[in-house]
Design a protein around this motif. Structure first.
Motif, PDB file in Angstrom:
ATOM      1  N   SER A  17      68.560  13.151  72.376  1.00 58.29           N
ATOM      2  CA  SER A  17      68.854  14.779  72.857  1.00 58.29           C
ATOM      3  C   SER A  17      67.734  15.577  72.218  1.00 58.29           C
ATOM      4  N   LEU A  18      67.819  16.879  72.870  1.00 54.01           N
ATOM      5  CA  LEU A  18      67.094  17.883  72.600  1.00 54.01           C
ATOM      6  C   LEU A  18      67.817  19.055  73.038  1.00 54.01           C
ATOM      7  N   ARG A  19      67.364  20.064  72.097  1.00 51.43           N
ATOM      8  CA  ARG A  19      68.161  21.542  72.404  1.00 51.43           C
ATOM      9  C   ARG A  19      66.975  22.455  72.490  1.00 51.43           C
ATOM     10  N   LEU A  20      66.671  23.126  73.867  1.00 51.37           N
ATOM     11  CA  LEU A  20      65.820  24.260  74.072  1.00 51.37           C
ATOM     12  C   LEU A  20      66.423  25.413  73.831  1.00 51.37           C
ATOM     13  N   SER A  21      65.860  26.372  73.270  1.00 55.26           N
ATOM     14  CA  SER A  21      66.195  27.773  73.080  1.00 55.26           C
ATOM     15  C   SER A  21      65.223  28.613  73.704  1.00 55.26           C
ATOM     16  N   CYS A  22      65.797  29.899  74.216  1.00 55.46           N
ATOM     17  CA  CYS A  22      64.730  30.918  74.746  1.00 55.46           C
ATOM     18  C   CYS A  22      65.301  32.373  74.235  1.00 55.46           C
ATOM     19  N   ALA A  23      64.527  33.108  73.800  1.00 51.62           N
ATOM     20  CA  ALA A  23      64.792  34.475  73.166  1.00 51.62           C
ATOM     21  C   ALA A  23      64.353  35.265  73.954  1.00 51.62           C
ATOM     22  N   ALA A  24      65.044  36.363  74.342  1.00 53.30           N
ATOM     23  CA  ALA A  24      64.368  37.560  75.036  1.00 53.30           C
ATOM     24  C   ALA A  24      64.293  38.799  73.944  1.00 53.30           C
ATOM     25  N   SER A  25      63.124  39.526  74.365  1.00 48.77           N
ATOM     26  CA  SER A  25      62.961  40.935  73.706  1.00 48.77           C
ATOM     27  C   SER A  25      62.133  41.777  74.403  1.00 48.77           C
ATOM     28  N   GLY A  26      62.550  43.157  74.058  1.00 43.05           N
ATOM     29  CA  GLY A  26      61.627  44.080  74.729  1.00 43.05           C
ATOM     30  C   GLY A  26      62.547  45.052  75.500  1.00 43.05           C
ATOM     31  N   ASN A  27      62.283  45.542  76.401  1.00 47.09           N
ATOM     32  CA  ASN A  27      63.130  46.677  77.236  1.00 47.09           C
ATOM     33  C   ASN A  27      64.178  46.302  77.977  1.00 47.09           C
ATOM     34  N   ILE A  28      65.634  45.866  77.356  1.00 48.07           N
ATOM     35  CA  ILE A  28      66.523  45.033  77.890  1.00 48.07           C
ATOM     36  C   ILE A  28      67.647  45.841  77.789  1.00 48.07           C
ATOM     37  N   PHE A  29      68.360  46.391  78.835  1.00 47.70           N
ATOM     38  CA  PHE A  29      69.518  46.877  78.960  1.00 47.70           C
ATOM     39  C   PHE A  29      70.694  45.836  79.119  1.00 47.70           C
ATOM     40  N   SER A  30      70.510  44.682  79.985  1.00 47.43           N
ATOM     41  CA  SER A  30      71.290  43.566  80.193  1.00 47.43           C
ATOM     42  C   SER A  30      70.592  42.520  80.927  1.00 47.43           C
ATOM     43  N   ILE A  31      71.156  41.485  80.571  1.00 49.71           N
ATOM     44  CA  ILE A  31      70.531  40.231  81.330  1.00 49.71           C
ATOM     45  C   ILE A  31      71.590  39.672  82.217  1.00 49.71           C
ATOM     46  N   ASN A  32      71.227  39.546  83.369  1.00 46.11           N
ATOM     47  CA  ASN A  32      72.195  38.931  84.223  1.00 46.11           C
ATOM     48  C   ASN A  32      72.425  37.641  84.261  1.00 46.11           C
ATOM     49  N   ALA A  33      71.369  37.044  84.878  1.00 42.91           N
ATOM     50  CA  ALA A  33      71.393  35.548  84.993  1.00 42.91           C
ATOM     51  C   ALA A  33      70.155  34.952  84.294  1.00 42.91           C
ATOM     52  N   TRP A  34      70.405  33.965  83.474  1.00 45.63           N
ATOM     53  CA  TRP A  34      69.248  32.827  82.976  1.00 45.63           C
ATOM     54  C   TRP A  34      69.137  31.742  83.730  1.00 45.63           C
ATOM     55  N   ARG A  35      68.103  31.230  84.009  1.00 44.77           N
ATOM     56  CA  ARG A  35      67.792  30.000  84.570  1.00 44.77           C
ATOM     57  C   ARG A  35      66.625  29.117  83.517  1.00 44.77           C
ATOM     58  N   TRP A  36      66.989  27.804  83.786  1.00 42.20           N
ATOM     59  CA  TRP A  36      65.905  26.844  83.265  1.00 42.20           C
ATOM     60  C   TRP A  36      65.345  26.145  84.238  1.00 42.20           C
ATOM     61  N   TYR A  37      63.949  26.118  84.376  1.00 45.71           N
ATOM     62  CA  TYR A  37      63.187  25.228  85.447  1.00 45.71           C
ATOM     63  C   TYR A  37      62.473  24.348  84.698  1.00 45.71           C
ATOM     64  N   ARG A  38      61.823  23.334  85.356  1.00 44.89           N
ATOM     65  CA  ARG A  38      60.945  22.413  84.753  1.00 44.89           C
ATOM     66  C   ARG A  38      59.843  22.017  85.990  1.00 44.89           C
ATOM     67  N   GLN A  39      58.870  21.690  85.169  1.00 48.20           N
ATOM     68  CA  GLN A  39      57.829  21.162  86.370  1.00 48.20           C
ATOM     69  C   GLN A  39      57.033  20.115  85.715  1.00 48.20           C
ATOM     70  N   ALA A  40      57.032  18.902  86.285  1.00 48.09           N
ATOM     71  CA  ALA A  40      56.281  17.658  86.078  1.00 48.09           C
ATOM     72  C   ALA A  40      55.052  17.766  86.581  1.00 48.09           C
ATOM     73  N   PRO A  41      54.204  16.838  85.951  1.00 52.69           N
ATOM     74  CA  PRO A  41      52.947  17.056  86.520  1.00 52.69           C
ATOM     75  C   PRO A  41      52.669  16.344  87.932  1.00 52.69           C
ATOM     76  N   GLY A  42      52.156  17.172  88.648  1.00 55.42           N
ATOM     77  CA  GLY A  42      51.610  16.641  90.077  1.00 55.42           C
ATOM     78  C   GLY A  42      53.260  17.129  90.845  1.00 55.42           C
TER      79      GLY A  42
END
Length: 119
Positions: A17-42
């Motif tokens: 198992s692994l747990r990924l995290s993603c933190a947002a910063s900057g000019n944010i009023f609200s965050i609608n949707a979040w998504r995780w993508y991945r890209q494997a070689p090729g």
């Protein structure tokens, strides 16, 4: 501007198992949707999981029942809990956020974090 920073990637054995995290910063009023993508070689980038502002979730068929996306609105973070990992889950994982910054809504991307599943 908005910055997204992922963390939590690494090398794990199949079945682990692994747990990924993603933190947002900057000019944010609200965050609608979040998504995780991945890209494997090729391969093309694919969406893995998504979570809306109302915390409705959606998953790629290949990860259903193994991955869980969640969000912390107070911390402006999103997580991806990945269980029962398989070698085919090896990829660079990216988070993306649909952010309302007060004027318009834009999509932002993180720099990616490597996940390697191997014995």
């Amino acid at each position: 501007q908005v910055q997204l920073v992922e963390s939590g990637g690494g090398l794990v054995q199949p079945g682990g198992s692994l747990r990924l995290s993603c933190a947002a910063s900057g000019n944010i009023f609200s965050i609608n949707a979040w998504r995780w993508y991945r890209q494997a070689p090729g391969k093309e980038r694919e969406m893995v999981a998504a979570i809306t502002g109302g915390s409705n979730t959606n998953y790629a068929d290949s990860v259903k029942g193994r991955f869980t996306i969640s969000r912390d609105n107070d911390k402006e973070m999103v997580y991806l809990q990945m269980n029962s990992l398989k070698p085919e889950d090896t990829a660079v994982y990216y988070c993306s956020a649909n952010v309302f910054g007060g004027i318009g809504t834009y999509d932002y991307w993180g720099q990616g974090t490597q996940v390697t599943v191997s014995s």
